[in-house]
Design an enzyme around this catalytic site. Structure first.
Site, short mmCIF file in Angstrom:
data_model
loop_
_atom_site.label_atom_id
_atom_site.label_comp_id
_atom_site.label_asym_id
_atom_site.label_seq_id
_atom_site.Cartn_x
_atom_site.Cartn_y
_atom_site.Cartn_z
N HIS A 209 29.09 15.74 35.20
CA HIS A 209 29.64 17.03 35.63
C HIS A 209 29.73 17.08 37.16
CE1 HIS A 209 27.87 18.64 31.67
NE2 HIS A 209 29.18 18.57 31.52
N LYS B 151 24.37 34.10 21.52
CA LYS B 151 23.64 32.83 21.44
C LYS B 151 22.67 32.62 22.59
CE LYS B 151 27.11 30.20 18.92
NZ LYS B 151 27.98 29.04 18.96
N ARG C 119 35.97 12.28 28.54
CA ARG C 119 35.27 11.01 28.37
C ARG C 119 35.90 10.13 27.29
NH1 ARG C 119 30.68 12.00 25.87
NH2 ARG C 119 31.52 13.99 25.23
N SER D 297 26.15 16.24 27.40
CA SER D 297 25.02 17.18 27.34
C SER D 297 24.34 17.14 25.98
CB SER D 297 25.50 18.59 27.65
OG SER D 297 25.92 18.69 28.99
#
Length: 153
Positions: free
Chosen positions: A22, A46, A95, A132
């Site tokens: 990132h 959340k 990616r 992540s």
């Protein structure tokens, strides 16, 4: 020059955690834009406020030495944030082919909804394995993930 007159890009994501990949995207985006806003998306149902605040603080430490970078939290549609900030583009890192297909759909939707441009920066080969979700899994099993996180995070 005011913030709105700068060529601004929004780099949205959950960044849980914010990785060296990132950070690389942020640095490279600064070569294209005057201002990059790292926008931490949060879903009120959340995320707890404490989790989001911890993430914001961590990202601010990681990008602290970079001129032209701001970090903020947001909820709602990214296209709305782009308009609110007067940004000219969304920046996304890709990616894999799966990432590309997802990002292409999002870019098309943002373009149709708000006329938002998306700039895709491909991950450097040595960083393309880092995600992540992988880091969260490694951490869950007690593995050291520090080499995948910015040093001052």
């Amino acid at each position: 020059m005011t913030a709105r007159s700068l060529r601004t890009a929004v780099f949205p994501g959950t960044f849980n955690p914010f990785t060296v990949g990132h950070l690389d995207i942020v640095r490279r985006a600064l070569n294209l834009f005057d201002r990059v806003v790292v926008a931490v998306g949060c879903n009120i149902s959340k995320d707890t406020a404490a989790m989001v605040e911890t993430r914001l603080e961590s990202i601010r430490k990681a990008v602290g030495s970079l001129d032209g970078v701001e970090v903020t939290a947001y909820s709602g549609m990214t296209a709305d944030l782009v308009r609110e900030l007067g940004a000219v583009a969304v920046v996304r890192g890709v990616r894999t082919v799966a990432d590309y297909e997802y990002e292409r759909q999002m870019a098309d939707a943002n373009g149709m909804i708000e006329g938002v441009e998306t700039v895709v920066l491909f991950a450097r080969p040595e960083l393309s394995v880092i995600s992540s979700s992988l880091l969260r899994e490694l951490a869950h099993y007690g593995r050291d993930i520090s080499r995948f996180l910015p040093e001052n995070q």
